[in-house]
Motif scaffolding. Structure first.
Motif, PDB file in Angstrom:
ATOM      1  N   SER A 150      -2.934  10.924  -0.810  1.00  0.00           N
ATOM      2  CA  SER A 150      -4.054  10.910  -0.100  1.00  0.00           C
ATOM      3  C   SER A 150      -3.559   9.941   0.812  1.00  0.00           C
ATOM      4  N   ARG A 151      -4.498   9.596   1.978  1.00  0.00           N
ATOM      5  CA  ARG A 151      -4.231   9.013   3.210  1.00  0.00           C
ATOM      6  C   ARG A 151      -3.904   7.349   2.767  1.00  0.00           C
ATOM      7  N   THR A 153       0.839  -1.360   0.123  1.00  0.00           N
ATOM      8  CA  THR A 153      -0.067   0.129  -0.124  1.00  0.00           C
ATOM      9  C   THR A 153       0.795   1.337  -0.012  1.00  0.00           C
ATOM     10  N   VAL A 154       0.276   2.326  -0.788  1.00  0.00           N
ATOM     11  CA  VAL A 154       1.233   3.548  -0.747  1.00  0.00           C
ATOM     12  C   VAL A 154       0.077   4.538  -0.573  1.00  0.00           C
ATOM     13  N   GLY A 155       0.616   5.505   0.444  1.00  0.00           N
ATOM     14  CA  GLY A 155      -0.162   6.564   0.710  1.00  0.00           C
ATOM     15  C   GLY A 155       0.431   7.587   1.856  1.00  0.00           C
ATOM     16  N   ARG A 156      -0.246   8.239   2.518  1.00  0.00           N
ATOM     17  CA  ARG A 156       0.486   9.437   3.072  1.00  0.00           C
ATOM     18  C   ARG A 156       0.279   8.967   4.697  1.00  0.00           C
ATOM     19  N   HIS A 157      -0.687   8.190   5.104  1.00  0.00           N
ATOM     20  CA  HIS A 157      -1.000   7.581   6.304  1.00  0.00           C
ATOM     21  C   HIS A 157       0.382   6.671   6.848  1.00  0.00           C
ATOM     22  N   ALA A 158       0.802   6.770   7.912  1.00  0.00           N
ATOM     23  CA  ALA A 158       1.872   5.761   8.337  1.00  0.00           C
ATOM     24  C   ALA A 158       1.561   4.262   8.332  1.00  0.00           C
ATOM     25  N   SER A 159       0.074   3.963   8.274  1.00  0.00           N
ATOM     26  CA  SER A 159      -0.176   2.632   8.239  1.00  0.00           C
ATOM     27  C   SER A 159       0.138   1.801   6.912  1.00  0.00           C
ATOM     28  N   ASN A 160       0.409   2.732   5.778  1.00  0.00           N
ATOM     29  CA  ASN A 160       0.945   2.195   4.649  1.00  0.00           C
ATOM     30  C   ASN A 160       2.308   1.619   4.645  1.00  0.00           C
ATOM     31  N   ASP A 161       2.398   0.595   3.733  1.00  0.00           N
ATOM     32  CA  ASP A 161       3.919   0.115   3.487  1.00  0.00           C
ATOM     33  C   ASP A 161       4.618   1.064   2.984  1.00  0.00           C
ATOM     34  N   ILE A 162       4.213   2.035   2.245  1.00  0.00           N
ATOM     35  CA  ILE A 162       5.101   2.983   1.830  1.00  0.00           C
ATOM     36  C   ILE A 162       4.270   4.217   2.158  1.00  0.00           C
TER      37      ILE A 162
END
Length: 169
Positions: free
Chosen positions: A40-41, A23-32
């Motif tokens: 986006s989050r 997963t890619v996104g702005r939120h810290a829970s993403n892999d990237i």
């Protein structure tokens, strides 16, 4: 055979081994997780479907996801050397001969469900969007059973000649 992604964040290049789901996104829970207000989050995901096929999907981001400067509107299969752009960040996708995938932890209870965690299925579909003039006013004045009959008749006539189930042949 596996794949890796290379991305530079805060001046430091990182190598990410592609697991079955990245997963890619702005939120810290993403892999990237990428610190960029244009992202986006939960911005995009890369899904490994077996046989060495990795697909990139935009998850409804506002600013889009691009592969080789083309916006991704439907899931797109990635090839060695593809350049993926999200916000101001560019990720380089590469095949590798041997990859030991990291152990992926289960999502936290605080994580919001996404397409990837809800078991989405990739398949080709055709969608028709139709705007029925004055539908709202008509639906307020006519009983629901009659509206269902009118809409059903419209779908059958829009489908054209063919079988009753809508398929031709």
């Amino acid at each position: 055979m596996g794949a890796t992604l290379y991305v530079t964040v805060d001046g430091q290049e990182r190598c990410i081994v592609c697991t079955d789901l990245v997963t890619v996104g702005r939120h810290a829970s993403n892999d990237i997780a990428l610190p960029d207000e244009r992202i986006s989050r939960s911005h995009a995901l890369i899904r490994h479907l077996g046989d060495g096929q990795y697909y990139l999907m935009d998850t409804g981001s506002a600013n889009g996801t691009f592969v080789n400067d083309q916006r991704v509107l439907v899931p797109r299969m990635l090839a060695d050397g593809d350049s993926i752009r999200v916000g101001r960040h560019t990720l380089a996708f590469h095949w590798t001969e041997t990859v030991v995938p990291p152990v992926r932890t289960e999502p936290n209870d605080d994580d919001e469900p996404t397409l990837c965690t809800m078991g989405g299925v990739l398949q080709k579909v055709t969608i028709l969007v139709a705007d029925i003039r004055n539908y709202t006013r008509m639906s307020e004045q006519i009983p629901a059973k009659q509206i269902a009959q009118i809409v059903g008749d419209w779908f059958r006539s829009a489908n054209g000649p063919g079988r009753a189930d809508g398929r031709h042949g």
